[in-house]
Design a protein around this motif. Structure first.
Motif, PDB file in Angstrom:
ATOM      1  N   GLN A  56     -37.263  61.929 -25.693  1.00  0.00           N
ATOM      2  CA  GLN A  56     -37.682  63.309 -25.457  1.00  0.00           C
ATOM      3  C   GLN A  56     -39.197  63.312 -25.304  1.00  0.00           C
ATOM      4  O   GLN A  56     -39.919  62.889 -26.192  1.00  0.00           O
ATOM      5  CB  GLN A  56     -37.263  64.217 -26.606  1.00  0.00           C
ATOM      6  N   THR A  57     -39.657  63.777 -24.154  1.00  0.00           N
ATOM      7  CA  THR A  57     -41.090  63.884 -23.899  1.00  0.00           C
ATOM      8  C   THR A  57     -41.508  65.342 -24.028  1.00  0.00           C
ATOM      9  O   THR A  57     -40.662  66.234 -23.968  1.00  0.00           O
ATOM     10  CB  THR A  57     -41.446  63.337 -22.492  1.00  0.00           C
ATOM     11  N   PRO A  58     -42.801  65.586 -24.206  1.00  0.00           N
ATOM     12  CA  PRO A  58     -43.267  66.966 -24.377  1.00  0.00           C
ATOM     13  C   PRO A  58     -42.827  67.870 -23.223  1.00  0.00           C
ATOM     14  O   PRO A  58     -42.979  67.527 -22.053  1.00  0.00           O
ATOM     15  CB  PRO A  58     -44.787  66.825 -24.409  1.00  0.00           C
ATOM     16  N   GLY A  59     -42.250  69.003 -23.570  1.00  0.00           N
ATOM     17  CA  GLY A  59     -41.852  69.981 -22.570  1.00  0.00           C
ATOM     18  C   GLY A  59     -40.544  69.688 -21.859  1.00  0.00           C
ATOM     19  O   GLY A  59     -40.204  70.379 -20.907  1.00  0.00           O
ATOM     20  N   THR A  60     -39.792  68.675 -22.293  1.00  0.00           N
ATOM     21  CA  THR A  60     -38.520  68.352 -21.639  1.00  0.00           C
ATOM     22  C   THR A  60     -37.406  68.239 -22.676  1.00  0.00           C
ATOM     23  O   THR A  60     -37.665  68.082 -23.865  1.00  0.00           O
ATOM     24  CB  THR A  60     -38.590  67.017 -20.861  1.00  0.00           C
ATOM     25  N   LYS A  61     -36.177  68.293 -22.191  1.00  0.00           N
ATOM     26  CA  LYS A  61     -35.027  68.060 -23.056  1.00  0.00           C
ATOM     27  C   LYS A  61     -34.859  66.559 -23.241  1.00  0.00           C
ATOM     28  O   LYS A  61     -35.303  65.769 -22.417  1.00  0.00           O
ATOM     29  CB  LYS A  61     -33.763  68.635 -22.421  1.00  0.00           C
ATOM     30  N   ALA A  62     -34.182  66.190 -24.311  1.00  0.00           N
ATOM     31  CA  ALA A  62     -33.916  64.770 -24.568  1.00  0.00           C
ATOM     32  C   ALA A  62     -32.984  64.211 -23.493  1.00  0.00           C
ATOM     33  O   ALA A  62     -32.009  64.850 -23.115  1.00  0.00           O
ATOM     34  CB  ALA A  62     -33.301  64.587 -25.947  1.00  0.00           C
ATOM     35  N   GLY A  91     -42.206  54.440 -20.455  1.00  0.00           N
ATOM     36  CA  GLY A  91     -43.371  54.463 -19.562  1.00  0.00           C
ATOM     37  C   GLY A  91     -43.099  55.190 -18.268  1.00  0.00           C
ATOM     38  O   GLY A  91     -43.950  55.917 -17.751  1.00  0.00           O
ATOM     39  N   ARG A  92     -41.887  55.015 -17.719  1.00  0.00           N
ATOM     40  CA  ARG A  92     -41.530  55.700 -16.469  1.00  0.00           C
ATOM     41  C   ARG A  92     -41.421  57.203 -16.688  1.00  0.00           C
ATOM     42  O   ARG A  92     -41.845  57.998 -15.856  1.00  0.00           O
ATOM     43  CB  ARG A  92     -40.219  55.176 -15.917  1.00  0.00           C
ATOM     44  N   ILE A  93     -40.821  57.594 -17.794  1.00  0.00           N
ATOM     45  CA  ILE A  93     -40.632  59.023 -18.058  1.00  0.00           C
ATOM     46  C   ILE A  93     -41.952  59.707 -18.329  1.00  0.00           C
ATOM     47  O   ILE A  93     -42.205  60.807 -17.870  1.00  0.00           O
ATOM     48  CB  ILE A  93     -39.655  59.223 -19.241  1.00  0.00           C
ATOM     49  N   SER A  94     -42.812  59.028 -19.072  1.00  0.00           N
ATOM     50  CA  SER A  94     -44.076  59.674 -19.462  1.00  0.00           C
ATOM     51  C   SER A  94     -45.133  59.617 -18.383  1.00  0.00           C
ATOM     52  O   SER A  94     -46.134  60.292 -18.475  1.00  0.00           O
ATOM     53  CB  SER A  94     -44.607  59.027 -20.733  1.00  0.00           C
ATOM     54  N   ALA A  95     -44.925  58.812 -17.338  1.00  0.00           N
ATOM     55  CA  ALA A  95     -45.934  58.689 -16.269  1.00  0.00           C
ATOM     56  C   ALA A  95     -45.936  59.883 -15.346  1.00  0.00           C
ATOM     57  O   ALA A  95     -45.062  60.640 -15.232  1.00  0.00           O
ATOM     58  CB  ALA A  95     -45.685  57.426 -15.469  1.00  0.00           C
ATOM     59  N   GLN A 144     -44.909  68.048 -31.067  1.00  0.00           N
ATOM     60  CA  GLN A 144     -44.658  68.685 -29.774  1.00  0.00           C
ATOM     61  C   GLN A 144     -45.363  67.988 -28.620  1.00  0.00           C
ATOM     62  O   GLN A 144     -44.863  67.981 -27.505  1.00  0.00           O
ATOM     63  CB  GLN A 144     -45.087  70.146 -29.810  1.00  0.00           C
ATOM     64  N   ASP A 145     -46.514  67.398 -28.849  1.00  0.00           N
ATOM     65  CA  ASP A 145     -47.273  66.817 -27.750  1.00  0.00           C
ATOM     66  C   ASP A 145     -47.118  65.299 -27.652  1.00  0.00           C
ATOM     67  O   ASP A 145     -47.892  64.642 -26.971  1.00  0.00           O
ATOM     68  CB  ASP A 145     -48.752  67.191 -27.865  1.00  0.00           C
ATOM     69  N   SER A 146     -46.113  64.750 -28.323  1.00  0.00           N
ATOM     70  CA  SER A 146     -45.870  63.298 -28.288  1.00  0.00           C
ATOM     71  C   SER A 146     -44.397  63.028 -28.010  1.00  0.00           C
ATOM     72  O   SER A 146     -43.535  63.794 -28.438  1.00  0.00           O
ATOM     73  CB  SER A 146     -46.262  62.665 -29.618  1.00  0.00           C
ATOM     74  N   PRO A 147     -44.107  61.926 -27.321  1.00  0.00           N
ATOM     75  CA  PRO A 147     -42.704  61.599 -27.054  1.00  0.00           C
ATOM     76  C   PRO A 147     -41.994  61.101 -28.309  1.00  0.00           C
ATOM     77  O   PRO A 147     -42.622  60.597 -29.237  1.00  0.00           O
ATOM     78  CB  PRO A 147     -42.791  60.499 -25.995  1.00  0.00           C
ATOM     79  N   SER A 148     -40.684  61.262 -28.299  1.00  0.00           N
ATOM     80  CA  SER A 148     -39.841  60.788 -29.398  1.00  0.00           C
ATOM     81  C   SER A 148     -38.762  59.885 -28.828  1.00  0.00           C
ATOM     82  O   SER A 148     -38.165  60.198 -27.800  1.00  0.00           O
ATOM     83  CB  SER A 148     -39.180  61.964 -30.121  1.00  0.00           C
ATOM     84  N   VAL A 149     -38.534  58.772 -29.502  1.00  0.00           N
ATOM     85  CA  VAL A 149     -37.478  57.829 -29.114  1.00  0.00           C
ATOM     86  C   VAL A 149     -36.484  57.778 -30.264  1.00  0.00           C
ATOM     87  O   VAL A 149     -36.863  57.545 -31.412  1.00  0.00           O
ATOM     88  CB  VAL A 149     -38.046  56.420 -28.841  1.00  0.00           C
TER      89      VAL A 149
END
Length: 163
Positions: free
Chosen positions: A108-114, A159-163, A69-74
């Motif tokens: 998909q980043t934490p707290g967002t939809k893919a 990097g852009r999404i997670s920043a 849940q607290d990590s991004p998924s590619v």
């Protein structure tokens, strides 16, 4: 120290200060260290996934075995290569191809939809039936370059999404 040298030094310091103050980073540096790890899902023998894994590890990012849940998924959904004929020799053999490398993936980043992304990379490739072995090696190198460019593009998007 002369006044001209002092002025140049001052100008350099002010310019460096402004660049760091605005958040400028060199292109190779990605703000991926915000997360402890990244989950990467792809087909078993995907060469693009292998390059992505290698790049993530080179940035000291742990590859997770399952999504957290607290990590991004590619998710690498699809990557393919198409060839389109651009020109022919007088005898009817293909002289030049356009290579089209298509990549479709989601992040998909934490707290967002893919979010789903896709892009195409293009290269022209000149074929010569008299030099088949050399041209086959050139094609392999070109494909490796396309995959490397695709991996860098995916990492920049992450990097852009997670920043």
């Amino acid at each position: 120290m002369t006044a001209a040298k002092a002025l140049r030094l001052l100008l350099f310091v002010v310019l460096a200060w402004q660049l760091t103050g605005c958040g400028f980073q060199l292109r190779g540096q990605l703000p991926l260290q915000l997360f402890d790890g990244v989950y990467l899902q792809a087909e078993r023998h995907s060469e693009l996934a292998a390059i992505l894994r290698q790049r993530l590890q080179s940035h000291q990012i742990v590859l997770l075995n399952q999504p957290e849940q607290d990590s991004p998924s590619v998710y690498l959904l699809h990557d393919s290569l198409e060839r389109r004929t651009l020109s022919l020799f007088p005898n009817g053999q293909v002289a030049e191809y356009e290579l089209i490398y298509q990549v479709r993936y989601s992040i998909q980043t934490p707290g967002t939809k893919a979010q789903v992304f896709e892009f195409e990379l293009f290269r022209d490739y000149q074929d010569d039936p008299n030099r088949a072995l050399a041209k086959a090696r050139e094609l392999e190198l070109m494909l490796a370059e396309l995959r490397e460019q695709a991996a860098q593009r995916i990492l920049r998007q992450l990097g852009r999404i997670s920043a």
